[in-house]
Design an enzyme around this catalytic site. Sequence first.
Site, PDB file in Angstrom:
ATOM      1  N   HIS A 122      -0.555   2.515   7.081  1.00 14.57           N
ATOM      2  CA  HIS A 122      -1.532   1.681   7.794  1.00 14.57           C
ATOM      3  C   HIS A 122      -2.982   2.085   7.528  1.00 14.57           C
ATOM      4  CE1 HIS A 122       1.620  -0.399   9.870  1.00 14.57           C
ATOM      5  NE2 HIS A 122       2.035   0.673  10.524  1.00 14.57           N
ATOM      6  N   ASP A 159       9.324  -0.224   5.821  1.00 15.61           N
ATOM      7  CA  ASP A 159       8.990   0.011   7.226  1.00 15.61           C
ATOM      8  C   ASP A 159       8.930  -1.347   7.943  1.00 15.61           C
ATOM      9  OD1 ASP A 159       7.448   2.391   8.982  1.00 15.61           O
ATOM     10  OD2 ASP A 159       6.817   0.357   9.520  1.00 15.61           O
ATOM     11  N   HIS A 161       6.869  -2.408  10.048  1.00 19.44           N
ATOM     12  CA  HIS A 161       5.493  -2.903  10.192  1.00 19.44           C
ATOM     13  C   HIS A 161       4.885  -3.168   8.811  1.00 19.44           C
ATOM     14  CE1 HIS A 161       6.239  -0.384  13.828  1.00 19.44           C
ATOM     15  NE2 HIS A 161       5.665  -1.415  14.429  1.00 19.44           N
TER      16      HIS A 161
HETATM   17 ZN   LIG Z   1       6.449   1.203  11.278  1.00 17.26          ZN
END
Ligand SMILES: [Zn+2]
Length: 308
Positions: A122, A159, A161
Amino acid sequence: MTTALLTHADCLGHVTPGGHPERVARLEHVLHALEALNLKRVAAPLVADDDLLRVHPEGYIRDIRGARPSDGFAQIDGDTFMSPGSVDAAYRAAGAAVRAVDMVLGGEVSNAFCATRPPGHHAESETAMGFCLFGNAALAAKHALDHHGLKRVAVVDFDVHHGNGTQDLLWDESRALVITSQQMPLWPGSGRPDETGAYDTVLNIPLAPGSSGAEMRAVYEAQVFPRLRTFRPELIIISAGFDAHQDDPLANLNWSTGDFAWITAELCKIADEVCEGRIVSTLEGGYDLNALAEATRAHVEELMKAAR
Ligand SMILES: [Zn+2]
């Protein structure tokens, strides 16, 4: 030939406030689950600033170093915290990914897994977010391209996300194919199929909340694997998050541990076909401790089966 496991005790020194899902116990459970496996164990080095500078500007690196609290916690964004040990942990996590690339490309090992934290996918160029400080997978890709001179590297991020950081850091890198599957809608909200990168080298795969491992397999077979085979990367980097597991508290996909084994085995098969089996995998999310430990072990066992 074998599978390397890169980790460091410093990664346990990155402490988060009580109740935070990205906690020290995650890595403790992962390391315990891998304890009995016959892996080449390597202490993760601190990343060199030159490697960080391939994806983050100097001012950002200085800000992160400067944000380290002398005790307690510093809050970097809504859910990203630093403790006194966080800079060293982040430097080890990034350093592990870079060293793993060196080992795999140097022929020391067939493939490698980095059991480190904080995670990285991220972190954008100048923004720490989502528990992440440095873009470990992206800087590993840049190291392979710029330092080792590879022409094509792929990052596969499973993942739950969106790998918004990896996408941001490699958005205008024509030599890197970024494939990221994510539950949608879900935080951070990005990752639509029309986000394809400056050179059409970003592939976003949205997965519906509540969808199953079987649905994931169908999508990966239809979209991800053909794209990888066409691109013919010389190295595959995996952003290995295990929060699509059905027991995970942060998302709503229903993958089983067997689904993580399947995806890993399929990626190993492709790596065998196109790049002599070269894979570097780095830990991202996964927040149910038992599911994380079990799925990570299944992932690493598939890497070991493929090592030759
Ligand atoms: Zn994640």
